[in-house]
Enzyme design. Structure first.
Site, PDB file in Angstrom:
ATOM      1  N   ASN A 165      39.268 -23.875 -87.979  1.00  0.00           N
ATOM      2  CA  ASN A 165      39.417 -24.540 -86.682  1.00  0.00           C
ATOM      3  C   ASN A 165      38.154 -25.377 -86.435  1.00  0.00           C
ATOM      4  OD1 ASN A 165      39.019 -24.973 -83.854  1.00  0.00           O
ATOM      5  ND2 ASN A 165      40.595 -23.447 -83.420  1.00  0.00           N
TER       6      ASN A 165
ATOM      7  N   HIS B  36      34.980 -26.945 -82.518  1.00  0.00           N
ATOM      8  CA  HIS B  36      33.586 -26.955 -82.050  1.00  0.00           C
ATOM      9  C   HIS B  36      32.749 -28.074 -82.648  1.00  0.00           C
ATOM     10  CE1 HIS B  36      34.441 -23.839 -79.396  1.00  0.00           C
ATOM     11  NE2 HIS B  36      34.732 -22.957 -80.335  1.00  0.00           N
TER      12      HIS B  36
ATOM     13  N   ARG C 261      27.653 -35.309 -75.880  1.00  0.00           N
ATOM     14  CA  ARG C 261      27.010 -36.599 -75.620  1.00  0.00           C
ATOM     15  C   ARG C 261      28.021 -37.723 -75.369  1.00  0.00           C
ATOM     16  NH1 ARG C 261      21.380 -36.953 -76.906  1.00  0.00           N
ATOM     17  NH2 ARG C 261      20.645 -34.981 -76.046  1.00  0.00           N
TER      18      ARG C 261
ATOM     19  N   HIS D 285      42.812 -27.422 -81.425  1.00  0.00           N
ATOM     20  CA  HIS D 285      43.452 -27.090 -80.154  1.00  0.00           C
ATOM     21  C   HIS D 285      43.299 -28.294 -79.224  1.00  0.00           C
ATOM     22  CE1 HIS D 285      43.669 -23.970 -76.600  1.00  0.00           C
ATOM     23  NE2 HIS D 285      44.522 -24.966 -76.468  1.00  0.00           N
TER      24      HIS D 285
ATOM     25  N   ARG E 234      43.502 -29.338 -75.924  1.00  0.00           N
ATOM     26  CA  ARG E 234      43.613 -28.729 -74.589  1.00  0.00           C
ATOM     27  C   ARG E 234      44.025 -29.766 -73.549  1.00  0.00           C
ATOM     28  NH1 ARG E 234      41.293 -24.067 -72.711  1.00  0.00           N
ATOM     29  NH2 ARG E 234      40.707 -22.598 -74.325  1.00  0.00           N
TER      30      ARG E 234
ATOM     31  N   ARG F 239      38.672 -30.937 -73.453  1.00  0.00           N
ATOM     32  CA  ARG F 239      37.238 -30.632 -73.452  1.00  0.00           C
ATOM     33  C   ARG F 239      36.587 -30.819 -74.825  1.00  0.00           C
ATOM     34  NH1 ARG F 239      37.194 -24.169 -72.413  1.00  0.00           N
ATOM     35  NH2 ARG F 239      38.477 -24.813 -70.669  1.00  0.00           N
TER      36      ARG F 239
ATOM     37  N   GLU G 260      47.162 -26.205 -82.236  1.00  0.00           N
ATOM     38  CA  GLU G 260      47.191 -25.160 -81.212  1.00  0.00           C
ATOM     39  C   GLU G 260      47.396 -25.833 -79.867  1.00  0.00           C
ATOM     40  OE1 GLU G 260      43.816 -22.431 -82.354  1.00  0.00           O
ATOM     41  OE2 GLU G 260      43.886 -22.239 -80.190  1.00  0.00           O
TER      42      GLU G 260
ATOM     43  N   THR H 264      37.020 -19.881 -73.963  1.00  0.00           N
ATOM     44  CA  THR H 264      37.903 -20.002 -75.128  1.00  0.00           C
ATOM     45  C   THR H 264      39.190 -19.257 -74.786  1.00  0.00           C
ATOM     46  OG1 THR H 264      38.142 -19.499 -77.478  1.00  0.00           O
ATOM     47  CG2 THR H 264      36.829 -17.963 -76.200  1.00  0.00           C
ATOM     48  N   THR H 265      40.222 -19.351 -75.638  1.00  0.00           N
ATOM     49  CA  THR H 265      41.481 -18.668 -75.349  1.00  0.00           C
ATOM     50  C   THR H 265      41.201 -17.178 -75.133  1.00  0.00           C
ATOM     51  OG1 THR H 265      42.387 -20.201 -76.958  1.00  0.00           O
ATOM     52  CG2 THR H 265      43.861 -18.502 -76.133  1.00  0.00           C
TER      53      THR H 265
ATOM     54  N   GLU I  13      50.723 -15.204 -84.407  1.00  0.00           N
ATOM     55  CA  GLU I  13      49.305 -15.072 -84.761  1.00  0.00           C
ATOM     56  C   GLU I  13      48.769 -13.915 -83.925  1.00  0.00           C
ATOM     57  OE1 GLU I  13      46.742 -18.574 -84.689  1.00  0.00           O
ATOM     58  OE2 GLU I  13      45.008 -17.290 -84.278  1.00  0.00           O
TER      59      GLU I  13
ATOM     60  N   HIS J 102      40.837 -15.201 -84.061  1.00  0.00           N
ATOM     61  CA  HIS J 102      40.013 -15.180 -82.846  1.00  0.00           C
ATOM     62  C   HIS J 102      38.861 -14.203 -82.997  1.00  0.00           C
ATOM     63  CE1 HIS J 102      38.679 -15.977 -78.850  1.00  0.00           C
ATOM     64  NE2 HIS J 102      39.599 -16.912 -78.761  1.00  0.00           N
ATOM     65  N   GLY J 103      37.674 -14.760 -83.019  1.00  0.00           N
ATOM     66  CA  GLY J 103      36.465 -13.937 -83.077  1.00  0.00           C
ATOM     67  C   GLY J 103      36.105 -13.451 -84.475  1.00  0.00           C
TER      68      GLY J 103
ATOM     69  N   GLY K  71      37.205 -20.360 -86.545  1.00  0.00           N
ATOM     70  CA  GLY K  71      36.487 -21.551 -86.093  1.00  0.00           C
ATOM     71  C   GLY K  71      35.025 -21.298 -85.832  1.00  0.00           C
ATOM     72  N   HIS K  72      34.738 -20.640 -84.726  1.00  0.00           N
ATOM     73  CA  HIS K  72      33.371 -20.562 -84.222  1.00  0.00           C
ATOM     74  C   HIS K  72      32.362 -20.063 -85.252  1.00  0.00           C
ATOM     75  CE1 HIS K  72      30.031 -19.146 -81.673  1.00  0.00           C
ATOM     76  NE2 HIS K  72      30.319 -20.243 -80.991  1.00  0.00           N
TER      77      HIS K  72
HETATM   78  N1  PXP Z   1      43.303 -18.623 -83.059  1.00  0.00           N
HETATM   79  C1  PXP Z   1      43.504 -19.055 -81.805  1.00  0.00           C
HETATM   80  C2  PXP Z   1      44.891 -18.982 -81.265  1.00  0.00           C
HETATM   81  C3  PXP Z   1      42.450 -19.556 -81.018  1.00  0.00           C
HETATM   82  O1  PXP Z   1      42.684 -19.970 -79.753  1.00  0.00           O
HETATM   83  C4  PXP Z   1      41.171 -19.650 -81.589  1.00  0.00           C
HETATM   84  C5  PXP Z   1      40.047 -20.235 -80.797  1.00  0.00           C
HETATM   85  O2  PXP Z   1      40.258 -21.582 -80.610  1.00  0.00           O
HETATM   86  C6  PXP Z   1      41.004 -19.195 -82.925  1.00  0.00           C
HETATM   87  C7  PXP Z   1      42.076 -18.669 -83.618  1.00  0.00           C
HETATM   88  C8  PXP Z   1      39.687 -19.254 -83.609  1.00  0.00           C
HETATM   89  O3  PXP Z   1      38.811 -18.390 -82.967  1.00  0.00           O
HETATM   90  P1  PXP Z   1      37.284 -18.426 -83.333  1.00  0.00           P
HETATM   91  O4  PXP Z   1      36.787 -19.786 -82.949  1.00  0.00           O
HETATM   92  O5  PXP Z   1      36.696 -17.338 -82.518  1.00  0.00           O
HETATM   93  O6  PXP Z   1      37.190 -18.203 -84.800  1.00  0.00           O
END
Ligand code: PXP
Length: 393
Positions: free
Chosen positions: A160, A163, A171, A196, A198, A202, A223, A253-254, A304, A344-345, A366-367
């Site tokens: 993802n 970020h 900026r 994603h 949104r 953002r 997403e 975040t979600t 998911e 996620h996470g 992602g993060h």
């Molecule tokens: N899956 C979904 C549905 C999400 O909303 C996100 C965050 O955008 C991720 C996965 C990825 O999460 P992370 O950025 O914490 O890895």
């Protein structure tokens, strides 16, 4: 087909993944090196099982499994050499036992098929305690092997790149470009790209999604919230799949999975539109049986599973509990015919057990990867994550 699975009318309306059961029977014969053998496996209800139990064992009431090795009949004709016999499995009894043991129905049915099959090839736990133990150990080993005979050798890794866009938007300029970042992720071996879009824009912008559609060589997963504006963009751009997520303006975040139960009608409508456009739909859900079922009922192709609570757990016990829940829900979703993603996470420390689950198709991360990329470079960060995920294959 070496195994002939039959489903009696008595269990006609019960939700069974017949394809999966057939696959597991065939895998079992393969593991036993009996590919040329013929076996009949009949799934029936308690009433029919009780009748067979009475007729052949003179016992009252149903039982879970009965095996009948092929044998010559009274007419003196010997069965064909490769015919092993018949296995009868009561789905009703299996369901009760599964509930008691905290397993899914298909988990218990698989155990019973293995048990029945070992009887057919000569094992008998009633002969002696030593043989009972030997049979029990072999059953466990076979179950493990069947369960880990996954369709993909390891889960795919989708990155993802939201970020990257977050930094750009800080900026309001053009750098860094998530489109370029996505190409670098692919060059490093990522199997897919997730963004994603949104409602508040953002981070990812419409321009990013349109360009990514043209440049992504692997798979683009969009997403999105289930709102008309974004649904229209998805239909116009045509990503390889979409993932429906809940969206709140104020969240960082979600925060949680989509409440599919409460939004079944709206979700079903969007899935219908996507289906017409040939776009598979995934729904981001908490690891919760009712939500998984609602996603299935709504016609989703994937769920998911939200791994957030597992990743944020503060104690080992809590993490184990959350992991077990994800494991159970992944199995349940897979067995009901859904494909299963997770995310996620997830980071470099906590991803391994999730990646090792046999039912997970794809991880969405992602993060952690984008954060690490700031220090070691994007391609290195992706390769390091891939090394962990691929190690489970
Ligand atoms: N899956 C979904 C549905 C999400 O909303 C996100 C965050 O955008 C991720 C996965 C990825 O999460 P992370 O950025 O914490 O890895």
């Amino acid at each position: 087909m070496p195994t002939h699975c039959t489903f009696s009318a008595e269990i006609g309306r019960q939700p069974l993944n017949r394809k999966l059961l057939q696959q597991r029977c065939d895998t079992l014969l393969h593991l036993l090196k009996l590919e040329r053998a013929e076996v009949s496996v009949v799934f029936l209800g308690d009433a029919e099982m009780a009748a067979y139990n009475e007729q052949y064992r003179k016992k009252q009431g149903p039982t879970n499994v009965l095996s009948f090795p092929a044998a010559g009949g009274d007419d003196g004709f010997a069965p064909p050499e490769n015919e092993l016999g018949d296995i009868l499995v009561s789905v009703d009894t299996a369901r009760r036992e599964a509930g008691r043991e905290g397993h899914s129905l298909h988990h218990r049915l698989t155990e019973l098929i293995i048990h029945g099959m070992l009887h057919l090839i000569g094992y008998d736990h009633e002969r002696s305690e030593a043989e009972a133990l030997r049979m029990w150990d072999y059953e466990k080993e076979l179950f493990q092997q069947i369960q880990t005979a996954r369709s993909v050798a390891m889960p795919y890794l989708a990155i993802n790149v939201d970020h990257v866009a977050t930094v750009r938007q800080a900026r309001g300029g053009a750098e860094p470009d998530p489109v370029l970042a996505a190409s670098l992720c692919e060059l490093a071996g990522a199997d897919g790209i997730v963004v994603h879009l949104r409602e508040d824009r953002r981070h990812i912008q419409d321009r990013d999604v349109r360009l990514l559609r043209q440049t992504v060589k692997t798979r683009l997963n969009l997403e999105m919230a289930n709102v008309p504006e974004i649904v229209d963009i998805a239909l116009e751009v045509g990503p390889d799949m979409i993932t429906l997520v809940p969206e709140k303006r104020k969240e960082l975040t979600t925060e949680g999975g989509l409440d599919v139960l409460a939004n079944a009608k709206k979700v079903g409508k969007t899935i219908g539109k996507m289906r017409k456009a040939g776009i598979p739909v995934s729904i981001f859900v908490d690891p919760d049986a009712a939500q998984v079922q609602a996603a299935l009922d709504a016609g989703a192709t994937y769920v998911e599973l939200h791994t957030g609570r597992y990743c944020e757990a503060r104690t080992m016990e809590e993490q184990e509990r959350e992991f077990h829940l994800i494991e159970q829900m992944a199995e349940l979703a897979y067995e009901s015919g859904l494909r299963v993603n997770a995310g996620h996470g997830l980071d470099y420390r906590n991803v391994h057990p999730i990646a090792a689950l046999p039912f997970i198709d794809e991880l969405s991360i992602g993060h952690a990867v984008i954060s690490r990329a700031v220090l070691v470079g994007l391609e290195n960060a992706v390769r390091e994550m891939l090394a962990i995920v691929r190690a489970v294959g």
